[in-house]
Scaffold this active site. Structure first.
Site, PDB file in Angstrom:
ATOM      1  CD  GLU A 114     -23.660  -5.577  28.828  1.00 11.63           C
ATOM      2  OE1 GLU A 114     -22.832  -4.713  28.499  1.00 11.63           O
ATOM      3  OE2 GLU A 114     -24.570  -5.351  29.639  1.00 11.63           O
ATOM      4  CE  LYS A 153     -21.822   0.233  30.650  1.00  9.43           C
ATOM      5  NZ  LYS A 153     -22.602  -0.058  31.859  1.00  9.43           N
ATOM      6  CE  LYS A 185     -28.517   0.144  31.988  1.00  8.29           C
ATOM      7  NZ  LYS A 185     -28.280  -0.540  33.293  1.00  8.29           N
ATOM      8  NE  ARG A 226     -30.958  -2.652  31.506  1.00  5.10           N
ATOM      9  CZ  ARG A 226     -31.585  -2.391  32.657  1.00  5.10           C
ATOM     10  NH1 ARG A 226     -32.586  -1.556  32.692  1.00  5.10           N
ATOM     11  NH2 ARG A 226     -31.184  -2.945  33.785  1.00  5.10           N
ATOM     12  CB  SER A 227     -26.939  -7.511  30.431  1.00 10.95           C
ATOM     13  OG  SER A 227     -28.052  -7.640  31.283  1.00 10.95           O
ATOM     14  CG  ASP A 239     -27.157   1.622  35.573  1.00 10.84           C
ATOM     15  OD1 ASP A 239     -28.350   1.867  35.343  1.00 10.84           O
ATOM     16  OD2 ASP A 239     -26.639   0.513  35.291  1.00 10.84           O
ATOM     17  CG  ASP A 262     -21.610  -0.693  35.535  1.00  7.13           C
ATOM     18  OD1 ASP A 262     -21.711  -0.393  36.741  1.00  7.13           O
ATOM     19  OD2 ASP A 262     -22.581  -0.984  34.819  1.00  7.13           O
ATOM     20  CD  GLU A 291     -22.899   2.280  34.380  1.00  5.85           C
ATOM     21  OE1 GLU A 291     -22.242   2.511  33.334  1.00  5.85           O
ATOM     22  OE2 GLU A 291     -23.871   1.508  34.386  1.00  5.85           O
TER      23      GLU A 291
END
Ligand code: PGA
Ligand code: ZN
Length: 427
Positions: free
Chosen positions: A204, A387, A336, A365-366, A311, A241, A284
């Site tokens: 990321e 985020k 998401k 998302r990654s 999450d 996270d 998270e």
């Protein structure tokens, strides 16, 4: 305004993996595009991402079945429908799929259409997406949560914890959050280079984690904040996270980095202690997605002054969020789109979270794309937080930059509450 055609095909995400792109065309010739992202540390309760599993093509990762589902069944059902009936269209796809987790047609198939429909509708009305999706008077610009170090499943398990992030709690404007982040991100890079520990970037865009303990990374983040000239705990706070489902075997949590194991109670104690010792404002997935008792405990010990985000625990699913609210298991929900699979259900999850007095955090998302839908979604719903990964790589920057563009369009109608949003949940 009727949908006249729907066309899906395979493109590639930020990891070079196949994903679905769909174009929806209307009777006035307006086109809307939807592109679907993909997770790596996915939650077990997410809607199903349909991949072909044919090892002779794209190592099993192609999405040709999902694409076929869009171009045949879904297109057949939606052609002729009114593009402004987002809820009706999303509902029709859910019904057509007929499973609880979109596993027949694929959440990637359904979401690409759902996003394309929203974009086409906004285009046809000639308004920006954030305006089309909004039923609010004012607009909130989100407070960014930005990754400095990436780990876990996004860095080949070089460290246990997935994201070490910062939140510019002292910033007065959205622009200022990005200036602060720029300064800290590059200060962190300078320190790593000086120490011969600069090994490039994780999935990321955060730095690759070359450290011997998780605590050493926390110390490093504080050092970077300080070196950039900011005061940790006031100007800038830390956010984590933990993605703890990946560390849990059903009984114990495990850190491979320094070879430690923890019971639920011990892990709660460790996280609580971190919240006391470091300027952590948000955590998270501190516990695994099946460890409800752990979630309740961490909320009791740290939830009065730390945002506790679910999450993998909630997977943007209304029923699971309701369960969390009933059990007082968190005070915030990561949002998401592809965890639940339609735009309507995502917006419903955000509103439900807000109604309960909790905070939504709209998230990428990654595995991401060059699409900025979620920036519009965050502004449209007054979510208050966004985020998107780190402050590098265009699939991340396109989202941060889009908020700058939206801010300019909104002029006086934009408000930036910044860290004041936490007043809603801290006590
Ligand atoms: P993922 O990671 O997209 O790989 O699930 C993002 C997150 O856990 O927040
Ligand atoms: Zn997460």
């Amino acid at each position: 305004m009727r949908i006249t055609s729907i066309d899906a095909y395979q493109i590639y995400d930020s990891r070079g993996n196949p994903t679905v792109e769909t174009v929806v065309t209307l009777e006035d010739n307006t086109r809307g595009i939807g592109i679907v992202p993909s997770g790596a540390s996915t939650g077990q309760f997410e809607a199903l991402e349909l991949r072909d599993g044919d090892l002779s093509r794209f190592r099993g990762n192609s999405v040709f079945r999902a694409i076929k589902n869009v171009n045949t069944e879904i297109a057949g059902r939606l052609r002729g429908m009114d593009v402004f009936d987002q809820a009706g269209i999303d509902g029709a796809m859910v019904e057509l799929d007929g499973t609880g987790n979109k596993s027949r047609l694929g959440a990637n198939a359904i979401l690409s259409v759902s996003m394309a429909v929203a974009n086409a509708a906004a285009g046809s009305r000639q308004v920006p997406l954030y305006q089309y999706l909004s039923d609010n008077e004012g607009y909130l610009l989100p407070l960014p949560e930005i990754q400095i170090i990436g780990g876990g499943a996004h860095a080949n398990w070089r460290t246990d914890i997935q994201d070490f992030l910062i939140i510019a709690t002292g910033a007065q404007t959205y622009g200022e959050t990005l200036e602060i982040t720029h300064n800290i991100y590059h200060a962190a890079g300078d320190i790593l280079k000086e120490r011969g520990k600069y090994y490039g970037l994780a999935d990321e865009g955060g730095y690759w984690p070359e450290f011997s303990t998780n605590e050493a990374i926390l110390e490093f983040i504080i050092e970077a904040i300080t070196q950039a000239g900011y005061s940790p705990g006031t100007d800038v706070c830390i956010s984590l996270d933990i993605a703890a489902s990946d560390l849990y075997d059903g009984k114990t949590y495990r850190f491979n980095l320094d070879n430690r194991t923890f019971t639920t109670d011990e892990f709660v104690d460790l996280i609580t202690e971190w919240c006391r010792s470091y300027p952590i404002i948000s955590i998270e997935d501190p516990m695994a997605d099946t460890d409800w008792s752990g979630w309740k405990k961490i909320c009791r010990s740290a939830g009065h002054k730390t945002q506790i985000i679910g999450d993998d625990l909630f997977t943007t699913n209304l029923k699971r969020i309701q369960q969390g609210i009933d059990q007082k298991a968190a005070n915030a929900v990561l949002i998401k789109l592809n965890q639940i699979g339609t735009v309507s259900e995502t917006i419903e999850a955000i509103k439900f979270t807000q109604k309960a007095g909790w905070l939504p955090v709209v998230s990428a998302r990654s595995g991401e794309t060059e699409d900025a839908f979620i920036s519009h979604l965050a502004v449209a719903t007054n979510a208050g937080q966004l985020k998107v990964g780190s402050f590098a790589r265009s699939e991340r920057m396109v989202k941060w930059n889009e908020v700058i563009r939206i801010e300019r369009q909104l002029g006086d109608r934009a408000r930036f509450p910044g860290a004041k949003i936490y007043d809603k949940i801290f006590f």
